[in-house]
Design a protein around this motif. Structure first.
Motif, PDB file in Angstrom:
ATOM      1  N   VAL B  71       0.863  -1.183   0.000  1.00 20.49           N
ATOM      2  CA  VAL B  71       0.000   0.000   0.000  1.00 20.49           C
ATOM      3  C   VAL B  71       0.897   1.229   0.000  1.00 20.49           C
ATOM      4  CG1 VAL B  71      -1.783   1.287   1.229  1.00 20.49           C
ATOM      5  CG2 VAL B  71      -1.783  -1.216   1.312  1.00 20.49           C
ATOM      6  N   ARG B  72       0.718   2.075  -1.005  1.00 20.09           N
ATOM      7  CA  ARG B  72       1.497   3.311  -1.105  1.00 20.09           C
ATOM      8  C   ARG B  72       0.771   4.431  -0.374  1.00 20.09           C
ATOM      9  NH1 ARG B  72       5.776   5.318  -4.170  1.00 20.09           N
ATOM     10  NH2 ARG B  72       5.979   3.178  -4.947  1.00 20.09           N
ATOM     11  N   LEU B  73       1.477   5.116   0.499  1.00 19.38           N
ATOM     12  CA  LEU B  73       0.886   6.186   1.312  1.00 19.38           C
ATOM     13  C   LEU B  73       1.536   7.516   0.965  1.00 19.38           C
ATOM     14  CD1 LEU B  73       0.898   4.368   4.792  1.00 19.38           C
ATOM     15  CD2 LEU B  73      -1.022   4.565   3.200  1.00 19.38           C
ATOM     16  N   LYS B  74       0.697   8.461   0.521  1.00 17.75           N
ATOM     17  CA  LYS B  74       1.172   9.824   0.270  1.00 17.75           C
ATOM     18  C   LYS B  74       0.630  10.734   1.368  1.00 17.75           C
ATOM     19  CE  LYS B  74       1.547   8.957  -4.651  1.00 17.75           C
ATOM     20  NZ  LYS B  74       1.498   9.503  -6.016  1.00 17.75           N
ATOM     21  N   THR B  75       0.989  12.006   1.301  1.00 19.30           N
ATOM     22  CA  THR B  75       0.582  12.939   2.354  1.00 19.30           C
ATOM     23  C   THR B  75      -0.924  12.881   2.598  1.00 19.30           C
ATOM     24  OG1 THR B  75       2.416  14.402   1.806  1.00 19.30           O
ATOM     25  CG2 THR B  75       0.619  15.362   3.062  1.00 19.30           C
ATOM     26  N   ASN B  77      -2.610  10.235   3.602  1.00 17.18           N
ATOM     27  CA  ASN B  77      -3.151   8.861   3.603  1.00 17.18           C
ATOM     28  C   ASN B  77      -3.001   8.225   4.977  1.00 17.18           C
ATOM     29  OD1 ASN B  77      -2.116   8.209   0.240  1.00 17.18           O
ATOM     30  ND2 ASN B  77      -4.216   8.233   0.974  1.00 17.18           N
TER      31      ASN B  77
END
Lengths: 105, 105
Positions: B71-75, B77
């Motif tokens: 799971v990719r988490l950006k600002t 998330n």
């Protein structure tokens, strides 16, 4: 694993503050609050059963405490509010939505 | 009331991830984690006693789960990681510091 984003799903128009439950379990609650210039009604105080840790993730706000004046919170500022510490929101930015993350424990 | 800022007091150079305790009481812990390109060692998994709610407030990261991929988490998330759900950090941005806020409960 289901991810979400704290900065999305925000209505354009908010007649009142928006409270969104994120986690609620075993005596803790994590909540997102969106304010859009809203404040606590004059003369009204929050007097909570739980401790509250709160951070402003967007916007700007002022918390007023019955016994020790005001604290201005900008993006990234956080504060711990012990249970029964009377406080109110005396200002939130009218120019952008203020996004709070609150942990009640 | 003592305020602080989640985005300040970050060392320029980090040889390893920086964990800062914010709140620790009655079975809950709120922690700031700063990563600077760090990842969990290959083959190593977090297997935690507590549930963990985590949000990325700056930067970018990838969490890998033993049983269901990445799971990719950006600002902004966030994600809830149940206790004993095995996971590792397989990527954090090398270009800027990644700031996590984690609530263990």
């Amino acid at each position: 694993m289901q991810k979400a984003n704290i900065f999305t799903n925000i209505p354009q128009t908010l007649n009142e503050e928006l409270f969104t439950n994120i986690i609620s379990k075993d005596g803790i609650k994590i909540e997102r609050i969106i304010s859009d210039g809203h404040t606590t009604n004059e003369g009204q105080w929050y007097d909570q059963e739980s401790d509250e840790w709160v951070i402003v993730l967007q916007g700007e706000a002022v918390l007023s405490f019955e016994d020790e004046g005001e604290v201005r919170l900008k993006t990234g500022n956080y504060l711990n509010i012990p249970a029964h510490k009377k406080h109110r929101v005396s200002y939130t930015s009218p120019d952008e939505k203020t996004i709070w993350l609150a942990v009640y424990y």
